[in-house]
Design a protein around this motif. Structure first.
Motif, PDB file in Angstrom:
ATOM      1  N   GLU A   1       6.820  -8.398  -9.618  1.00  0.00           N
ATOM      2  CA  GLU A   1       6.389  -8.730  -8.264  1.00  0.00           C
ATOM      3  C   GLU A   1       7.549  -8.629  -7.274  1.00  0.00           C
ATOM      4  O   GLU A   1       8.694  -8.960  -7.600  1.00  0.00           O
ATOM      5  N   TYR A   2       7.218  -8.187  -6.064  1.00  0.00           N
ATOM      6  CA  TYR A   2       8.211  -8.096  -4.995  1.00  0.00           C
ATOM      7  C   TYR A   2       8.104  -9.306  -4.073  1.00  0.00           C
ATOM      8  O   TYR A   2       7.017  -9.866  -3.895  1.00  0.00           O
ATOM      9  N   GLU A   3       9.228  -9.678  -3.466  1.00  0.00           N
ATOM     10  CA  GLU A   3       9.207 -10.742  -2.471  1.00  0.00           C
ATOM     11  C   GLU A   3      10.353 -10.539  -1.482  1.00  0.00           C
ATOM     12  O   GLU A   3      11.322  -9.838  -1.766  1.00  0.00           O
ATOM     13  N   GLY A   4      10.229 -11.149  -0.323  1.00  0.00           N
ATOM     14  CA  GLY A   4      11.257 -11.040   0.702  1.00  0.00           C
ATOM     15  C   GLY A   4      10.645 -10.785   2.063  1.00  0.00           C
ATOM     16  O   GLY A   4       9.458 -10.474   2.187  1.00  0.00           O
ATOM     17  N   MET A   5      11.458 -10.907   3.080  1.00  0.00           N
ATOM     18  CA  MET A   5      10.998 -10.744   4.452  1.00  0.00           C
ATOM     19  C   MET A   5      10.401  -9.353   4.690  1.00  0.00           C
ATOM     20  O   MET A   5       9.339  -9.210   5.306  1.00  0.00           O
ATOM     21  N   GLU A   6      11.086  -8.323   4.217  1.00  0.00           N
ATOM     22  CA  GLU A   6      10.596  -6.968   4.439  1.00  0.00           C
ATOM     23  C   GLU A   6       9.339  -6.680   3.628  1.00  0.00           C
ATOM     24  O   GLU A   6       8.485  -5.884   4.050  1.00  0.00           O
ATOM     25  N   ILE A   7       9.207  -7.326   2.499  1.00  0.00           N
ATOM     26  CA  ILE A   7       7.990  -7.196   1.699  1.00  0.00           C
ATOM     27  C   ILE A   7       6.815  -7.800   2.455  1.00  0.00           C
ATOM     28  O   ILE A   7       5.710  -7.239   2.503  1.00  0.00           O
ATOM     29  N   GLU A   8       7.054  -8.947   3.074  1.00  0.00           N
ATOM     30  CA  GLU A   8       6.013  -9.610   3.869  1.00  0.00           C
ATOM     31  C   GLU A   8       5.587  -8.736   5.051  1.00  0.00           C
ATOM     32  O   GLU A   8       4.401  -8.601   5.353  1.00  0.00           O
ATOM     33  N   LEU A   9       6.562  -8.144   5.731  1.00  0.00           N
ATOM     34  CA  LEU A   9       6.246  -7.296   6.878  1.00  0.00           C
ATOM     35  C   LEU A   9       5.420  -6.085   6.446  1.00  0.00           C
ATOM     36  O   LEU A   9       4.470  -5.688   7.132  1.00  0.00           O
ATOM     37  N   ALA A  10       5.762  -5.505   5.313  1.00  0.00           N
ATOM     38  CA  ALA A  10       4.998  -4.367   4.797  1.00  0.00           C
ATOM     39  C   ALA A  10       3.563  -4.775   4.496  1.00  0.00           C
ATOM     40  O   ALA A  10       2.610  -4.047   4.818  1.00  0.00           O
ATOM     41  N   GLN A  11       3.405  -5.943   3.876  1.00  0.00           N
ATOM     42  CA  GLN A  11       2.059  -6.438   3.562  1.00  0.00           C
ATOM     43  C   GLN A  11       1.260  -6.693   4.839  1.00  0.00           C
ATOM     44  O   GLN A  11       0.052  -6.410   4.903  1.00  0.00           O
ATOM     45  N   MET A  12       1.922  -7.200   5.860  1.00  0.00           N
ATOM     46  CA  MET A  12       1.247  -7.479   7.129  1.00  0.00           C
ATOM     47  C   MET A  12       0.764  -6.197   7.807  1.00  0.00           C
ATOM     48  O   MET A  12      -0.313  -6.159   8.408  1.00  0.00           O
ATOM     49  N   ILE A  13       1.553  -5.138   7.712  1.00  0.00           N
ATOM     50  CA  ILE A  13       1.134  -3.852   8.277  1.00  0.00           C
ATOM     51  C   ILE A  13      -0.081  -3.329   7.517  1.00  0.00           C
ATOM     52  O   ILE A  13      -1.043  -2.835   8.118  1.00  0.00           O
ATOM     53  N   ALA A  14      -0.028  -3.442   6.187  1.00  0.00           N
ATOM     54  CA  ALA A  14      -1.155  -2.998   5.357  1.00  0.00           C
ATOM     55  C   ALA A  14      -2.410  -3.805   5.680  1.00  0.00           C
ATOM     56  O   ALA A  14      -3.518  -3.247   5.792  1.00  0.00           O
ATOM     57  N   ASP A  15      -2.243  -5.112   5.846  1.00  0.00           N
ATOM     58  CA  ASP A  15      -3.387  -5.967   6.182  1.00  0.00           C
ATOM     59  C   ASP A  15      -3.991  -5.558   7.522  1.00  0.00           C
ATOM     60  O   ASP A  15      -5.212  -5.554   7.688  1.00  0.00           O
ATOM     61  N   TYR A  16      -3.142  -5.234   8.466  1.00  0.00           N
ATOM     62  CA  TYR A  16      -3.619  -4.816   9.791  1.00  0.00           C
ATOM     63  C   TYR A  16      -4.477  -3.559   9.675  1.00  0.00           C
ATOM     64  O   TYR A  16      -5.506  -3.425  10.353  1.00  0.00           O
ATOM     65  N   LEU A  17      -4.070  -2.643   8.800  1.00  0.00           N
ATOM     66  CA  LEU A  17      -4.814  -1.393   8.618  1.00  0.00           C
ATOM     67  C   LEU A  17      -5.988  -1.543   7.655  1.00  0.00           C
ATOM     68  O   LEU A  17      -6.813  -0.634   7.536  1.00  0.00           O
ATOM     69  N   GLY A  18      -6.035  -2.693   6.972  1.00  0.00           N
ATOM     70  CA  GLY A  18      -7.124  -2.913   6.023  1.00  0.00           C
ATOM     71  C   GLY A  18      -6.973  -2.123   4.744  1.00  0.00           C
ATOM     72  O   GLY A  18      -7.966  -1.704   4.133  1.00  0.00           O
ATOM     73  N   VAL A  19      -5.716  -1.913   4.304  1.00  0.00           N
ATOM     74  CA  VAL A  19      -5.462  -1.141   3.090  1.00  0.00           C
ATOM     75  C   VAL A  19      -4.569  -1.923   2.136  1.00  0.00           C
ATOM     76  O   VAL A  19      -4.019  -2.963   2.499  1.00  0.00           O
ATOM     77  N   GLU A  20      -4.427  -1.403   0.929  1.00  0.00           N
ATOM     78  CA  GLU A  20      -3.500  -1.985  -0.034  1.00  0.00           C
ATOM     79  C   GLU A  20      -2.089  -1.500   0.299  1.00  0.00           C
ATOM     80  O   GLU A  20      -1.912  -0.574   1.091  1.00  0.00           O
ATOM     81  N   VAL A  21      -1.094  -2.126  -0.321  1.00  0.00           N
ATOM     82  CA  VAL A  21       0.292  -1.692  -0.102  1.00  0.00           C
ATOM     83  C   VAL A  21       0.916  -1.321  -1.436  1.00  0.00           C
ATOM     84  O   VAL A  21       0.674  -1.960  -2.456  1.00  0.00           O
ATOM     85  N   GLU A  22       1.688  -0.252  -1.428  1.00  0.00           N
ATOM     86  CA  GLU A  22       2.376   0.225  -2.633  1.00  0.00           C
ATOM     87  C   GLU A  22       3.870   0.294  -2.320  1.00  0.00           C
ATOM     88  O   GLU A  22       4.281   0.967  -1.371  1.00  0.00           O
ATOM     89  N   TYR A  23       4.682  -0.416  -3.116  1.00  0.00           N
ATOM     90  CA  TYR A  23       6.121  -0.460  -2.875  1.00  0.00           C
ATOM     91  C   TYR A  23       6.848   0.558  -3.750  1.00  0.00           C
ATOM     92  O   TYR A  23       6.546   0.696  -4.938  1.00  0.00           O
ATOM     93  N   THR A  24       7.790   1.246  -3.146  1.00  0.00           N
ATOM     94  CA  THR A  24       8.648   2.171  -3.878  1.00  0.00           C
ATOM     95  C   THR A  24      10.092   1.730  -3.665  1.00  0.00           C
ATOM     96  O   THR A  24      10.551   1.624  -2.520  1.00  0.00           O
ATOM     97  N   ALA A  25      10.796   1.440  -4.746  1.00  0.00           N
ATOM     98  CA  ALA A  25      12.190   1.008  -4.634  1.00  0.00           C
ATOM     99  C   ALA A  25      13.048   2.183  -4.175  1.00  0.00           C
ATOM    100  O   ALA A  25      12.982   3.277  -4.746  1.00  0.00           O
ATOM    101  N   VAL A  26      13.832   1.954  -3.125  1.00  0.00           N
ATOM    102  CA  VAL A  26      14.689   3.009  -2.589  1.00  0.00           C
ATOM    103  C   VAL A  26      16.126   2.515  -2.499  1.00  0.00           C
ATOM    104  O   VAL A  26      16.392   1.318  -2.541  1.00  0.00           O
ATOM    105  N   THR A  27      17.031   3.445  -2.365  1.00  0.00           N
ATOM    106  CA  THR A  27      18.438   3.136  -2.143  1.00  0.00           C
ATOM    107  C   THR A  27      18.841   3.752  -0.804  1.00  0.00           C
ATOM    108  O   THR A  27      18.059   4.486  -0.184  1.00  0.00           O
ATOM    109  N   ALA A  28      20.061   3.487  -0.393  1.00  0.00           N
ATOM    110  CA  ALA A  28      20.543   4.071   0.860  1.00  0.00           C
ATOM    111  C   ALA A  28      20.538   5.589   0.786  1.00  0.00           C
ATOM    112  O   ALA A  28      20.377   6.274   1.800  1.00  0.00           O
ATOM    113  N   ALA A  29      20.673   6.133  -0.420  1.00  0.00           N
ATOM    114  CA  ALA A  29      20.734   7.584  -0.582  1.00  0.00           C
ATOM    115  C   ALA A  29      19.359   8.234  -0.674  1.00  0.00           C
ATOM    116  O   ALA A  29      19.206   9.416  -0.356  1.00  0.00           O
TER     117      ALA A  29
END
Length: 312
Positions: A96-124
């Motif tokens: 499971e993911y957690e954190g401020m940015e995770i919450e913001l992503a979920q909120m955007i998905a909720d606004y659009l009425g869709v699910e959210v899929e997280y992909t781990a990224v690095t600076a590169a």
């Protein structure tokens, strides 16, 4: 949300009327029964009307082509960090993911009425995945810079951090002055090496005669300080423990998880880092994210998340 509130209102109304009926005599009058039925019917009609209005409003909303594609897909794909406590962190046991940015992503998905899929990224990798269309946006402690804004859109900043340096206490390094001739571990694709170099030049600790902000390359810079680049933060932390580098430089919020016993920050903080959501240049998603972020900044939602995740 409106449907839920109306449904809750209907339920509470029916319960309240039922309780009143139960508190009366066993021979409830027909007029009382009629009142219960009438109240229930009115609430039911209000629910139906509200649902119909909500459906009509949704049908009338016109989204940009790229945003509509996300809605049709049913999934918002977001690039996030998975090892930055407070922003984006993935539990190794539960996944499971957690954190401020995770919450913001979920909120955007909720606004659009869709699910959210997280992909781990690095600076590169974050911009590569965005450019390739593998993700729809990046919420990954991504610092806004003029150079980056030439290639990607960024929202109004939702958080401001500062760069600093983490060292082993045994190194005796406590300030920028002590970093002269040191080798510093940084993340590939980050702005940390450039920020540290500029700060040390401005402070007079190293010679900046050959420094050029437009051509600076952490891999080749050796005047007064040198850098070793790594793909991720845990690897830099390991390199620090092993003595491969003398210090670990990145945003302080990111360093927090690696500030364990026997380690300390140097006394200097520098180079404010403003984080924004990154999206494809001139896309509908850019406009949508900007609207949502500015709204959540105005109504205190983001301030609440900063407090909730201990980032204040």
């Amino acid at each position: 949300m409106k449907k839920k509130r109306v449904a809750a209102l209907l339920l509470s109304t029916v319960m309240a009327v039922s309780m009143l009926a139960g508190c009366g005599s066993s021979s409830t009058s027909s007029s009382e029964e009629d009142a219960v039925e009438e109240t229930t019917e009115e609430a039911t009609e209000e629910t139906a009307e509200t649902e119909e209005s909500a459906e009509e409003a949704a049908a009338e909303t016109e989204y940009a082509e790229d945003v509509q594609a996300i809605i049709d897909r049913g999934v918002l794909r977001v690039g996030v960090k998975n090892a930055v406590i407070g922003f984006g962190y993935q539990d190794e046991l539960t996944g499971e993911y957690e954190g401020m940015e995770i919450e913001l992503a979920q909120m955007i998905a909720d606004y659009l009425g869709v699910e959210v899929e997280y992909t781990a990224v690095t600076a590169a990798t974050r911009t590569e995945l965005l450019d390739a269309g593998d993700i729809d946006c990046v919420l990954a402690t991504f610092t806004i810079t003029e150079e980056r804004q030439k290639s990607w859109d960024f929202t109004t900043p939702y958080y401001t951090d500062y760069v600093t340096v983490l060292v082993e206490d045994s190194s005796g390094i406590t300030s920028l002055a002590d970093l002269v001739d040191a080798k510093v571990g940084v993340s590939s694709g980050s702005t940390s090496a450039k920020s540290l170099t500029e700060t040390m030049i401005e402070g007079g600790y190293i010679d900046g005669t050959d420094y050029d902000a437009d051509t600076f390359d952490a891999a080749t810079w050796t005047t007064g300080i040198s850098f070793q680049q790594y793909d991720d933060y845990p690897t830099i932390s390991t390199a620090l423990s092993a003595g491969e580098v003398d210090a670990f430089c990145v945003d302080k919020s990111i360093l927090a998880v690696y500030n364990t016993d026997g380690r300390s920050y140097i006394e200097d903080e520098f180079a404010p880092q403003e984080y924004g959501i990154a999206t494809t240049k001139d896309s509908g998603m850019s406009e949508l994210c900007e609207t949502l972020i500015t709204g959540w900044l105005a109504d205190g939602t983001i301030d609440g998340l900063i407090i909730e995740y201990g980032l204040d």
